[in-house]
Design a protein around this motif. Structure first.
Motif, PDB file in Angstrom:
ATOM      1  N   GLY A  77     -25.951  41.853 -28.721  1.00  0.00           N
ATOM      2  CA  GLY A  77     -25.087  40.738 -28.321  1.00  0.00           C
ATOM      3  C   GLY A  77     -23.802  41.222 -27.675  1.00  0.00           C
ATOM      4  O   GLY A  77     -23.340  40.660 -26.676  1.00  0.00           O
ATOM      5  N   ARG A  78     -23.215  42.279 -28.212  1.00  0.00           N
ATOM      6  CA  ARG A  78     -21.998  42.841 -27.616  1.00  0.00           C
ATOM      7  C   ARG A  78     -22.254  43.304 -26.191  1.00  0.00           C
ATOM      8  O   ARG A  78     -21.466  43.036 -25.290  1.00  0.00           O
ATOM      9  CB  ARG A  78     -21.489  44.028 -28.434  1.00  0.00           C
ATOM     10  N   ASP A  79     -23.357  43.998 -25.995  1.00  0.00           N
ATOM     11  CA  ASP A  79     -23.676  44.490 -24.647  1.00  0.00           C
ATOM     12  C   ASP A  79     -23.926  43.337 -23.681  1.00  0.00           C
ATOM     13  O   ASP A  79     -23.434  43.353 -22.550  1.00  0.00           O
ATOM     14  CB  ASP A  79     -24.898  45.408 -24.690  1.00  0.00           C
ATOM     15  N   THR A  80     -24.686  42.358 -24.125  1.00  0.00           N
ATOM     16  CA  THR A  80     -24.991  41.210 -23.271  1.00  0.00           C
ATOM     17  C   THR A  80     -23.723  40.449 -22.904  1.00  0.00           C
ATOM     18  O   THR A  80     -23.506  40.105 -21.738  1.00  0.00           O
ATOM     19  CB  THR A  80     -25.987  40.273 -23.981  1.00  0.00           C
ATOM     20  N   LEU A  81     -22.868  40.189 -23.886  1.00  0.00           N
ATOM     21  CA  LEU A  81     -21.617  39.478 -23.610  1.00  0.00           C
ATOM     22  C   LEU A  81     -20.705  40.281 -22.683  1.00  0.00           C
ATOM     23  O   LEU A  81     -20.038  39.704 -21.819  1.00  0.00           O
ATOM     24  CB  LEU A  81     -20.890  39.147 -24.912  1.00  0.00           C
ATOM     25  N   THR A  82     -20.683  41.586 -22.841  1.00  0.00           N
ATOM     26  CA  THR A  82     -19.861  42.420 -21.966  1.00  0.00           C
ATOM     27  C   THR A  82     -20.351  42.338 -20.524  1.00  0.00           C
ATOM     28  O   THR A  82     -19.544  42.190 -19.598  1.00  0.00           O
ATOM     29  CB  THR A  82     -19.860  43.886 -22.445  1.00  0.00           C
ATOM     30  N   ILE A  83     -21.653  42.415 -20.319  1.00  0.00           N
ATOM     31  CA  ILE A  83     -22.209  42.320 -18.967  1.00  0.00           C
ATOM     32  C   ILE A  83     -21.891  40.954 -18.358  1.00  0.00           C
ATOM     33  O   ILE A  83     -21.461  40.859 -17.200  1.00  0.00           O
ATOM     34  CB  ILE A  83     -23.729  42.591 -18.986  1.00  0.00           C
ATOM     35  N   ILE A  84     -22.078  39.895 -19.109  1.00  0.00           N
ATOM     36  CA  ILE A  84     -21.761  38.555 -18.620  1.00  0.00           C
ATOM     37  C   ILE A  84     -20.279  38.450 -18.284  1.00  0.00           C
ATOM     38  O   ILE A  84     -19.895  37.913 -17.232  1.00  0.00           O
ATOM     39  CB  ILE A  84     -22.178  37.489 -19.658  1.00  0.00           C
ATOM     40  N   PHE A  85     -19.430  38.980 -19.152  1.00  0.00           N
ATOM     41  CA  PHE A  85     -17.985  38.947 -18.948  1.00  0.00           C
ATOM     42  C   PHE A  85     -17.592  39.689 -17.669  1.00  0.00           C
ATOM     43  O   PHE A  85     -16.753  39.217 -16.901  1.00  0.00           O
ATOM     44  CB  PHE A  85     -17.283  39.545 -20.176  1.00  0.00           C
ATOM     45  N   VAL A  86     -18.207  40.830 -17.408  1.00  0.00           N
ATOM     46  CA  VAL A  86     -17.907  41.597 -16.195  1.00  0.00           C
ATOM     47  C   VAL A  86     -18.290  40.803 -14.950  1.00  0.00           C
ATOM     48  O   VAL A  86     -17.515  40.744 -13.981  1.00  0.00           O
ATOM     49  CB  VAL A  86     -18.624  42.970 -16.213  1.00  0.00           C
ATOM     50  N   PHE A  87     -19.460  40.185 -14.949  1.00  0.00           N
ATOM     51  CA  PHE A  87     -19.865  39.387 -13.790  1.00  0.00           C
ATOM     52  C   PHE A  87     -18.912  38.216 -13.560  1.00  0.00           C
ATOM     53  O   PHE A  87     -18.555  37.911 -12.420  1.00  0.00           O
ATOM     54  CB  PHE A  87     -21.306  38.894 -13.933  1.00  0.00           C
ATOM     55  N   ILE A  88     -18.489  37.561 -14.638  1.00  0.00           N
ATOM     56  CA  ILE A  88     -17.540  36.450 -14.496  1.00  0.00           C
ATOM     57  C   ILE A  88     -16.202  36.964 -13.953  1.00  0.00           C
ATOM     58  O   ILE A  88     -15.598  36.336 -13.078  1.00  0.00           O
ATOM     59  CB  ILE A  88     -17.363  35.715 -15.842  1.00  0.00           C
ATOM     60  N   LEU A  89     -15.754  38.107 -14.468  1.00  0.00           N
ATOM     61  CA  LEU A  89     -14.501  38.676 -13.965  1.00  0.00           C
ATOM     62  C   LEU A  89     -14.576  38.982 -12.474  1.00  0.00           C
ATOM     63  O   LEU A  89     -13.660  38.644 -11.719  1.00  0.00           O
ATOM     64  CB  LEU A  89     -14.168  39.963 -14.725  1.00  0.00           C
ATOM     65  N   ILE A  90     -15.641  39.629 -12.072  1.00  0.00           N
ATOM     66  CA  ILE A  90     -15.787  39.970 -10.651  1.00  0.00           C
ATOM     67  C   ILE A  90     -15.826  38.692  -9.814  1.00  0.00           C
ATOM     68  O   ILE A  90     -15.182  38.603  -8.772  1.00  0.00           O
ATOM     69  CB  ILE A  90     -17.050  40.828 -10.430  1.00  0.00           C
ATOM     70  N   TRP A  91     -16.549  37.699 -10.275  1.00  0.00           N
ATOM     71  CA  TRP A  91     -16.665  36.432  -9.560  1.00  0.00           C
ATOM     72  C   TRP A  91     -15.300  35.737  -9.435  1.00  0.00           C
ATOM     73  O   TRP A  91     -15.012  35.104  -8.426  1.00  0.00           O
ATOM     74  CB  TRP A  91     -17.678  35.563 -10.302  1.00  0.00           C
TER      75      TRP A  91
END
Length: 164
Positions: A77-91
């Protein structure tokens, strides 16, 4: 402050775990959980995803059935949330930076790293109960519990490379 303890074993060694739950430490666990890691260099794998087909390590760890879902949520869950968070940040960040700026990508990278710093600190001061890091030569088993790590090291002393 909780910092993890790392036990490094040679690659290919069959790890022996104490007869205690990896999550709670309770004796006689009634299930197993799987943890996976890849030994490939993440930068090379990013540019050549074909490398991700090789070098996987899968380890079965003893766990009490009641904690199995929590363990998976904590690890993956930590890894998945981090990846999602990075994509949102870049967006969100990329439109704010001038498109003609020659340092646009570097500024976006720095902004993402600054935004991710709380997550990095959380990983350091609230480590996962158990995690593995794999390389071509060894596997590093990381434990939040120092007692569990010492018991694991004693059981695997023949294949032990170091204790971090």
């Amino acid at each position: 402050m909780r910092i993890s303890t790392g036990i490094r074993l040679r690659r290919g060694a069959k790890a022996i775990f104490p007869n205690r739950c990896i999550y709670s430490g309770s004796p006689d666990p009634d299930a197993t959980a799987w943890v996976i890691a890849n030994a490939q260099n993440p930068i090379f794998s990013f540019f050549t995803p074909l490398f991700l087909l090789f070098g996987w390590t899968k380890v079965a760890v003893p766990i009490t059935r009641a904690y199995k879902l929590r363990f998976y949520v904590q690890n993956y869950g930590r890894d998945t949330l981090t990846i999602i968070f990075v994509f949102i940040l870049i967006w969100q960040i990329m439109p704010l930076i001038d498109k003609d700026d020659p340092l646009r990508k570097i500024k976006a990278l720095v902004a993402c790293l600054v935004a991710l710093s709380p997550l990095v600190l959380y990983e350091v001061f609230a480590p996962r109960k158990f995690d593995i890091t794999s390389t071509h030569n060894h596997i590093n088993y990381e434990f939040a519990s120092e007692d569990y790590a010492q018991e694991f090291a004693e059981l695997n002393r023949n294949d032990l490379i170091s204790i971090d």
